[in-house]
Design an enzyme around this catalytic site. Structure first.
Site, mmCIF file in Angstrom:
data_model
loop_
_atom_site.group_PDB
_atom_site.id
_atom_site.type_symbol
_atom_site.label_atom_id
_atom_site.label_comp_id
_atom_site.label_asym_id
_atom_site.label_seq_id
_atom_site.Cartn_x
_atom_site.Cartn_y
_atom_site.Cartn_z
ATOM 1 N N HIS A 97 57.866 -53.139 -39.694
ATOM 2 C CA HIS A 97 57.393 -54.371 -40.326
ATOM 3 C C HIS A 97 57.000 -54.043 -41.771
ATOM 4 O O HIS A 97 56.484 -52.964 -42.053
ATOM 5 C CB HIS A 97 56.196 -54.928 -39.554
ATOM 6 C CG HIS A 97 55.810 -56.296 -40.006
ATOM 7 N ND1 HIS A 97 55.070 -56.505 -41.153
ATOM 8 C CD2 HIS A 97 56.093 -57.521 -39.502
ATOM 9 C CE1 HIS A 97 54.901 -57.810 -41.322
ATOM 10 N NE2 HIS A 97 55.512 -58.450 -40.335
ATOM 11 N N GLU A 167 63.295 -60.282 -42.551
ATOM 12 C CA GLU A 167 62.096 -60.884 -43.126
ATOM 13 C C GLU A 167 62.024 -60.558 -44.617
ATOM 14 O O GLU A 167 61.553 -59.474 -44.993
ATOM 15 C CB GLU A 167 60.840 -60.312 -42.461
ATOM 16 C CG GLU A 167 60.740 -60.568 -40.983
ATOM 17 C CD GLU A 167 59.282 -60.494 -40.519
ATOM 18 O OE1 GLU A 167 58.788 -61.527 -40.043
ATOM 19 O OE2 GLU A 167 58.648 -59.442 -40.656
ATOM 20 N N GLY A 234 54.360 -65.093 -37.734
ATOM 21 C CA GLY A 234 53.067 -64.454 -37.963
ATOM 22 C C GLY A 234 51.934 -65.444 -37.778
ATOM 23 O O GLY A 234 51.547 -65.760 -36.652
HETATM 24 P P1 PGA Z 1 54.130 -65.248 -41.480
HETATM 25 O O1 PGA Z 1 54.372 -63.714 -41.093
HETATM 26 O O2 PGA Z 1 54.812 -66.078 -40.425
HETATM 27 O O3 PGA Z 1 52.651 -65.412 -41.481
HETATM 28 O O4 PGA Z 1 54.736 -65.450 -42.843
HETATM 29 C C1 PGA Z 1 55.598 -63.289 -40.580
HETATM 30 C C2 PGA Z 1 55.576 -61.814 -40.295
HETATM 31 O O5 PGA Z 1 54.865 -61.075 -40.999
HETATM 32 O O6 PGA Z 1 56.251 -61.334 -39.371
#
Ligand code: PGA
Length: 253
Positions: A97, A167, A234
């Site tokens: 991540h 991501e 997230g």
């Molecule tokens: P977010 O985070 O949905 O709060 O943007 C996604 C993630 O870090 O996997």
């Protein structure tokens, strides 16, 4: 291929009671969900006490981990091993991540974790994504290298266990996600790189999820227009009404 939604709880919530409340709500929502797999990845301290409830035969949820130790030696203070995760029924594990990469995790470490997880029958959710987008497409070279290095040494025969989470780092924790049509372009590029590594037939079978500022209003569009196989969520995975909406929207597509 069944779509997948993963709730990455990160370092939340603050109490076990709240963790239990969130879990119970997601369990209730999941009862009516047909086409979508739903996974939650809570912090380590909450995993053991909720594991039975998540993995029981009556539950449709999948238990995920946010990380696993790189080390195999038991003298590794503060670490959690693959064996421990396996024993409580973890079946997917997020690796690489961007928040962990910012703490110093390198592609080589990600690749080592990926191979060990696969050997232990846990699907690695390999996070990849560019920090910034370059006008000349420089981010594509970055992405290509990150994918190749994060999967270095993974055998073709093991590749079906991999899940990719695309991501873009700039879209995580942001006010809005990447535009769905741009997500589609990136997903195609990720598949092209996967095809270079494993061949095109396998590349089309590896799920490619999207993550970064997903909410109930954009989830359906990201799946439809973005042509993704699911979502890594997230913030909104801790907001039970928002997460329920995301699940229902995706299951409708
Ligand atoms: P977010 O985070 O949905 O709060 O943007 C996604 C993630 O870090 O996997």
């Amino acid at each position: 291929m069944k779509r997948m939604i993963i709730g990455n709880w990160k370092m939340n919530p603050d109490s076990f009671e709240e963790a239990r409340r969130i879990l119970n709500k997601i369990k209730r929502v999941s009862v009516d969900i047909k086409k979508t797999s739903i996974a939650i990845a809570p912090p380590f301290v909450f995993m053991q006490p909720i594991s039975k409830s998540v993995t029981s035969s009556k539950s449709k949820l999948i238990l995920g981990s946010q990380n696993v130790s790189l080390y195999e030696n038991n003298s590794s203070t503060g670490e959690v091993s693959i064996e421990m995760l396996k024993k409580i029924g973890v079946s997917i594990c997020i690796v690489g991540h961007s928040e962990r990469r910012h703490m110093g995790e390198k592609d080589e470490e990600v690749a080592t974790k990926v191979k060990r997880l696969i050997k232990n029958n846990i699907s690695p959710v390999v996070c990849i994504g560019e920090e910034v987008r370059g006008a000349q497409g420089e981010h594509l070279d970055f992405l290509k290298n990150q994918i190749k290095n994060s999967l270095l040494g993974v055998q073709k025969r093991d590749s079906h266990k991999i899940i990719i989470a695309y991501e873009p780092v700039w879209a995580i924790g942001a006010p809005a996600p990447m535009e769905s049509k741009d997500i589609h372009e990136s997903v195609l590029f990720v598949r092209k790189v996967l095809a270079d590594i494993f061949g095109s037939e396998i590349a089309f079978r590896i799920p490619v999820l999207y993550g970064g500022s997903v909410n109930g209003r954009n989830a359906g569009d990201i799946i439809k227009v973005g042509q993704t196989d699911g979502l890594l969520v997230g913030r909104e995975s801790l907001n039970t009404s928002a997460f329920s909406e995301i699940i229902r929207e995706v299951d409708k597509v």
